[in-house]
Motif scaffolding. Structure first.
Motif, PDB file in Angstrom:
ATOM      1  N   UNK A  61      11.622  39.593 -93.420  1.00 25.94           N
ATOM      2  CA  UNK A  61      12.762  40.828 -92.964  1.00 25.94           C
ATOM      3  C   UNK A  61      13.457  40.486 -91.901  1.00 25.94           C
ATOM      4  N   UNK A  62      13.181  39.517 -91.011  1.00 27.21           N
ATOM      5  CA  UNK A  62      13.954  38.885 -90.321  1.00 27.21           C
ATOM      6  C   UNK A  62      14.902  37.577 -90.543  1.00 27.21           C
ATOM      7  N   UNK A  63      14.519  37.205 -91.927  1.00 27.67           N
ATOM      8  CA  UNK A  63      15.154  36.147 -92.521  1.00 27.67           C
ATOM      9  C   UNK A  63      15.037  34.831 -91.437  1.00 27.67           C
ATOM     10  N   UNK A  64      13.878  34.628 -91.008  1.00 29.01           N
ATOM     11  CA  UNK A  64      13.760  33.581 -90.143  1.00 29.01           C
ATOM     12  C   UNK A  64      13.382  32.279 -91.024  1.00 29.01           C
ATOM     13  N   UNK A  65      12.867  32.521 -92.428  1.00 23.74           N
ATOM     14  CA  UNK A  65      12.618  31.471 -93.180  1.00 23.74           C
ATOM     15  C   UNK A  65      13.187  31.804 -94.393  1.00 23.74           C
ATOM     16  N   UNK A  66      13.563  30.878 -95.228  1.00 22.17           N
ATOM     17  CA  UNK A  66      14.187  31.019 -96.559  1.00 22.17           C
ATOM     18  C   UNK A  66      13.033  30.814 -97.574  1.00 22.17           C
ATOM     19  N   UNK A  67      12.358  29.798 -97.604  1.00 23.54           N
ATOM     20  CA  UNK A  67      11.581  29.502 -98.533  1.00 23.54           C
ATOM     21  C   UNK A  67      10.109  29.917 -98.195  1.00 23.54           C
TER      22      UNK A  67
END
Ligand SMILES: [Zn+2]
Length: 81
Positions: free
Chosen positions: A55-61
């Motif tokens: 949700x927070x786009x902290x991790x892409x993978x």
């Protein structure tokens, strides 16, 4: 007469409350995420760490629980090698 109306009203509001609770239990919020390792789509449910990261786009993978488990075991094996 009045008593039965009251009881009916009470019963219907209890039923409504119950159906609300069960409805909430069914509609769990989740995202469908592609596993970076096995390329399978898996679900991340609201309240989990992955959901938050997504949700927070902290991790892409992302990887599913199975792959996450395997990667962790491999890392431990490498550590002791
Ligand atoms: Zn996977």
């Amino acid at each position: 007469m009045f008593r039965s109306i009251l009881e009916n009203w009470l019963q219907s509001s209890i039923n409504q409350l119950k159906s609300n609770v069960s409805h909430r239990r069914i509609t769990m919020i989740y995202y469908e995420v592609l596993c970076n390792s096995c390329k399978k789509i898996f679900r991340v449910y609201e309240g989990s760490l992955k959901y938050k990261q997504f949700k927070e786009r902290k991790s892409r993978t992302f990887c599913c629980d199975d792959c996450g488990h395997k990667i962790r075991i491999e890392a431990i094996k490498n550590f002791f090698r």
